[in-house]
Design an enzyme around this catalytic site. Structure first.
Site, PDB file in Angstrom:
ATOM      1  N   SER A 105       0.819  -1.215   0.000  1.00  0.00           N
ATOM      2  CA  SER A 105       0.000   0.000   0.000  1.00  0.00           C
ATOM      3  C   SER A 105       0.855   1.268   0.000  1.00  0.00           C
ATOM      4  O   SER A 105       0.473   2.267  -0.612  1.00  0.00           O
ATOM      5  CB  SER A 105      -0.935  -0.004   1.204  1.00  0.00           C
ATOM      6  OG  SER A 105      -0.206  -0.027   2.416  1.00  0.00           O
ATOM      7  N   ASP A 116       1.643   0.323   8.371  1.00  0.00           N
ATOM      8  CA  ASP A 116       3.030  -0.111   8.305  1.00  0.00           C
ATOM      9  C   ASP A 116       3.585   0.103   6.902  1.00  0.00           C
ATOM     10  O   ASP A 116       2.861   0.475   5.978  1.00  0.00           O
ATOM     11  CB  ASP A 116       3.154  -1.577   8.708  1.00  0.00           C
ATOM     12  CG  ASP A 116       2.534  -2.502   7.671  1.00  0.00           C
ATOM     13  OD1 ASP A 116       1.617  -2.057   6.953  1.00  0.00           O
ATOM     14  OD2 ASP A 116       2.976  -3.655   7.563  1.00  0.00           O
ATOM     15  N   ASP A 118       5.747  -1.975   4.004  1.00  0.00           N
ATOM     16  CA  ASP A 118       6.340  -3.217   3.516  1.00  0.00           C
ATOM     17  C   ASP A 118       7.574  -2.860   2.700  1.00  0.00           C
ATOM     18  O   ASP A 118       7.486  -2.069   1.748  1.00  0.00           O
ATOM     19  CB  ASP A 118       5.342  -3.984   2.653  1.00  0.00           C
ATOM     20  CG  ASP A 118       4.131  -4.434   3.447  1.00  0.00           C
ATOM     21  OD1 ASP A 118       4.321  -5.120   4.464  1.00  0.00           O
ATOM     22  OD2 ASP A 118       3.001  -4.087   3.060  1.00  0.00           O
ATOM     23  N   ASP A 170       7.892  -4.004   7.965  1.00  0.00           N
ATOM     24  CA  ASP A 170       8.118  -5.422   7.679  1.00  0.00           C
ATOM     25  C   ASP A 170       9.180  -5.492   6.594  1.00  0.00           C
ATOM     26  O   ASP A 170       8.939  -5.074   5.458  1.00  0.00           O
ATOM     27  CB  ASP A 170       6.832  -6.095   7.191  1.00  0.00           C
ATOM     28  CG  ASP A 170       5.798  -6.228   8.291  1.00  0.00           C
ATOM     29  OD1 ASP A 170       6.123  -5.920   9.442  1.00  0.00           O
ATOM     30  OD2 ASP A 170       4.661  -6.636   7.985  1.00  0.00           O
ATOM     31  N   LYS A 231     -10.845   0.140  -1.151  1.00  0.00           N
ATOM     32  CA  LYS A 231     -10.314  -0.548   0.022  1.00  0.00           C
ATOM     33  C   LYS A 231     -11.093  -0.171   1.277  1.00  0.00           C
ATOM     34  O   LYS A 231     -11.387  -1.027   2.118  1.00  0.00           O
ATOM     35  CB  LYS A 231      -8.827  -0.220   0.197  1.00  0.00           C
ATOM     36  CG  LYS A 231      -7.920  -0.880  -0.827  1.00  0.00           C
ATOM     37  CD  LYS A 231      -6.454  -0.545  -0.591  1.00  0.00           C
ATOM     38  CE  LYS A 231      -5.934  -1.174   0.669  1.00  0.00           C
ATOM     39  NZ  LYS A 231      -4.470  -0.992   0.816  1.00  0.00           N
ATOM     40  N   TYR A 240     -12.488  -7.653   3.350  1.00  0.00           N
ATOM     41  CA  TYR A 240     -11.073  -7.360   3.112  1.00  0.00           C
ATOM     42  C   TYR A 240     -10.247  -8.300   3.987  1.00  0.00           C
ATOM     43  O   TYR A 240      -9.939  -7.997   5.128  1.00  0.00           O
ATOM     44  CB  TYR A 240     -10.780  -5.902   3.464  1.00  0.00           C
ATOM     45  CG  TYR A 240      -9.398  -5.411   3.054  1.00  0.00           C
ATOM     46  CD1 TYR A 240      -9.236  -4.575   1.955  1.00  0.00           C
ATOM     47  CD2 TYR A 240      -8.265  -5.759   3.777  1.00  0.00           C
ATOM     48  CE1 TYR A 240      -7.981  -4.110   1.583  1.00  0.00           C
ATOM     49  CE2 TYR A 240      -7.011  -5.305   3.414  1.00  0.00           C
ATOM     50  CZ  TYR A 240      -6.876  -4.481   2.318  1.00  0.00           C
ATOM     51  OH  TYR A 240      -5.633  -4.022   1.948  1.00  0.00           O
TER      52      TYR A 240
END
Length: 757
Positions: A105, A116, A118, A170, A231, A240
């Protein structure tokens, strides 16, 4: 006045413009440019989304950039240090490089407040994965701005998770077959995958898919705003979650990208409406493709129903655009597809009202009335004695809930099993109970049975097979600890007040604070041990903002001794065929804008005589006493003979057979023991270890009828033999593994109910 010239160029006010770039595997539906009112509706859409916390302010965006810059420098510093320890020449060490790539995202530009990041660490060939999880992990430990550091080296996609200056990250790892990593490295080239191990390929996949999606959309800003809206709608409507069999972030992104390709000049308000128009009419299981799959000589496993028989049975294929192409929705089941199809239709009706001035955008984001929708529910409870054990335990249990949904779907009396992605906390009032409890709720629709005053239904086997699967895997990966329990019970709608507070059961809108908490994860993230490498969302969008009272009736823990089960096959998907029929877009000033279909529809084979109805299909007085599911040998040489044209035998009604009622507890272990030993699920490089099992819905008391655009399901009641060709994985249990008994209290509990006419 705008019209198309004979050459295909766009003529606007008598002036000829260059033709637009062609996007997607078909021509666009409409090239109409936005009107003033479309811009107004788009602005209203933005205002309607702001209270939900989907936009970050400039300060928060800059803070993320600073953190990523620091992390990138940190990575380069570590790679230089590790290069020195490997005795590389100083000239090489000085230029060894290293780089952080983002995906998911954040890379798409649709992350929400507090979300968060990625990220992927790309290193040169001399840096090993063990270096990343040892020396780099230790280096992170010493950094004062790094908090909550933990490594998950055994995950499907290995990851280091941490908070860097309050931003959760992450971080994956991949090493390329390069001597150095330049700052201008582009990962889109397939040549970078050459000679890499499977974990590096999985780690690179997220970045490659995200970059390819952005490359294939006509207007990135319109795409981003539309994706934010879709979303938010999906999260609010409870659909979702890739883990639970709905769609995750990357799948929603690809659906929105396909809509943008079909309407390349439209703005967000129009695109949101067209999104629902397109996918409420999509003829599943035709796949959604952003581009024609490209051939490569790297021999990696790709989604291709011509080669892989199991790919033909995916219910809702959405294919990633980057090599190796994969289906990002292999977790989708019959029930979840039915639920999403209904939501697409509902979204179309709502956006029709909005664009007609009869409703506001806020109506699109109203939550569903899940706890008023069904008469029957399964309450699934996972508990542990410590918070750390609880987080680990519910991560495993949640990742397997779709197995329970599949078991329930195959029950001949169940037409729909609807899991609510949001989990709820249990009560801490009873001192005899575990302190840490999470609950999930599954709504059940039962088939209406004619000519019967009442029907006794036994769900014991369905639920015990699920709990057996969870306990076995937990034992095999040495996760199982004292106090970890799963409990399941059937409740009616009027009994839900025993489990949930009144504000949840009432049809009430959440506060903005609760919405933000739910959308942004609602707490600590959990790692799925069989997570989807294609979906960067990691399914962290369900929170637990409510407290729950003490249940009046204590659910007991059913644990079966068997896990042998047959996976019904699903509808074959015609290869590379666009699943959208001609859409009547009469308000648009375009002509001849129906979608041309790539490929041809499958030709119906000769009529096959339906198989004889198996004995025991009539309803006995008490269901589940003397009926044993009919097992078919997994030996491929003993499969039902195929007709010459390759079309397997199907029932006359074109539906997959339901699993007969549950076997009795006394008979099932000895009758199914041999079958259990024959079933050995193994993990593929990219495939989900437990493919979703489902079947076409039968008529019942819920709207579950589906149109597959004339493509009839072709059930083959046999065990998935393709697993024998898959790569083994230590993360997945062998079905022949014995149930752990040292620290488990096995309760043989019947879960039966009677439905009155």
């Amino acid at each position: 006045m705008r019209e198309m010239s004979a050459s295909g160029n766009i003529t606007l006010g008598g002036q000829q413009q260059q033709p637009q770039k062609h996007y997607g595997i078909t021509s666009s539906i409409s090239l109409a440019f936005p009107r003033e009112i479309d811009h107004m509706y788009t602005q209203k859409l933005i205002e309607a989304m702001k209270p939900f916390g989907v936009f970050e302010d400039e300060e928060e965006l800059n803070h993320r950039l600073v953190v990523l810059g620091k992390l990138n420098s940190f990575i380069k510093e570590w790679i230089a240090e590790i290069s020195e320890t490997k005795n590389l020449p100083p000239s090489v060490v000085a230029n060894v490089g290293g780089k952080i790539f983002t995906f998911g995202s954040y890379r798409l530009g649709v992350h929400t407040k507090g979300a968060d990041i990625d990220a992927l660490c790309v290193a040169p060939r001399h840096v090993e994965r063990t270096d990343f999880f040892l020396s780099f992990f230790e280096k992170l430990k010493q950094h004062e701005e790094i908090k909550d550091l933990r490594a998950v080296e055994d995950a499907f996609v290995p990851v280091i998770k941490f908070k860097f200056d309050r931003i959760e990250i992450d971080l994956l790892f991949a090493r390329l077959a390069l001597q150095s990593i330049p700052d201008n490295l582009d990962l889109r080239g397939d040549s970078h995958l050459r000679n890499l191990d499977i974990r590096c390929i999985r780690s690179l996949n997220g970045c490659r898919v995200t970059d390819e999606i952005l490359y294939l959309v006509p207007n990135k800003e319109n795409f981003r705003l539309t994706l934010r809206a879709v979303k938010l709608w999906a999260k609010r409507r409870g659909i979702y979650s890739n883990m639970l069999g709905f769609l995750g972030g990357v799948s929603w992104a690809m659906l929105v990208a396909r809509t943008c390709q079909l309407y390349p000049n439209a703005v967000a308000a129009t695109l949101v409406h067209k999104f629902f128009l397109v996918f409420s009419k999509w003829e599943w299981p035709n796949p959604v493709l952003l581009k024609q799959p490209e051939e490569s000589n790297l021999n990696l496993p790709v989604w291709d129903p011509r080669v892989n028989p199991s790919d033909r049975y995916h219910l809702m294929p959405i294919i990633t655009p980057a090599y190796p192409q994969q289906n990002s929705t292999y977790n989708v089941s019959t029930s979840t597809r039915t639920i999403m199809s209904e939501e697409f239709k509902n979204g179309l009706n709502v956006t029709d009202e909005i664009l007609q001035g009869k409703a506001d955008w806020s109506k699109l984001f109203e939550p569903p009335s899940f706890f008023q929708k069904y008469k029957h529910y399964i309450v699934l409870t996972a508990s542990a004695s410590t918070e750390e054990n609880h987080l680990e335990w519910i991560g495993l249990v949640e990742s397997k809930i779709r197995v329970l949904v599949g078991n329930l779907e195959r029950n001949e009396y169940i037409t729909l099993a609807h899991v609510n992605p949001q989990s709820f906390p249990g009560s801490k009032e009873n001192p005899n109970e575990n302190d840490f409890v999470s609950m999930w709720f599954i709504g059940i629709n039962f088939k209406k049975v004619e000519n019967a005053e009442s029907v006794n239904i036994d769900l014991t086997y369905d639920i015990q097979a699920f709990t057996d699967t969870v306990y076995r895997q937990a034992n095999n990966i040495s996760m199982l600890k004292d106090g970890m329990k799963i409990e399941a019970t059937h409740v009616k709608k009027k009994q839900l007040h025993q489990y949930l507070p009144p504000e949840v059961l009432q049809k009430k809108k959440k506060s903005i604070a609760e919405i933000s908490r739910t959308s942004n994860g609602g707490g600590s993230k959990r790692v799925s041990l069989d997570g989807n490498p294609l979906d960067s969302s990691r399914d962290t969008d369900s929170g637990t903002p409510f407290s729950s009272p003490t249940p009046v009736s204590k659910p007991t823990k059913p644990v079966t001794e068997m896990d042998g089960k047959i996976t019904p096959t699903k509808t074959p998907a015609p290869l590379f065929t666009d699943g959208l029929p001609a859409i009547d877009d009469s308000p648009e000033p375009e002509q001849g804008m129906s979608i041309p279909v790539i490929g041809s529809k499958p030709v119906a084979g000769p009529v096959v005589k339906p198989a004889q109805t198996p004995a025991g299909s009539t309803i006995p007085t008490v269901v589940g006493r003397n009926v044993i599911p009919r097992l078919i040998s997994p030996n491929t040489n003993q499969l039902p003979p195929q007709p010459p044209n390759g079309v397997p035998n199907i029932a006359s009604n074109g539906t997959a057979p339901k699993r007969p009622h549950s076997p009795s507890l006394e008979e099932s272990p000895k009758r199914l023991k041999d079958a259990e030993q024959l079933l050995s699920p193994e993990d593929s490089a990219f495939k989900e270890p437990f493919p979703p099992a489902g079947n076409e819905q039968e008529s019942g008391d819920s709207p579950v009828s589906e149109s597959l655009g004339g493509v009839k399901p072709m059930p083959i009641p046999t065990i998935d033999t393709s697993r024998s060709q898959r790569l083994p994985s230590k993360e997945l249990p062998d079905a022949s593994s014995p149930l752990p008994t040292s620290n488990l209290r096995v309760i043989k509990n019947s879960i039966r109910l009677t439905l009155n006419r």
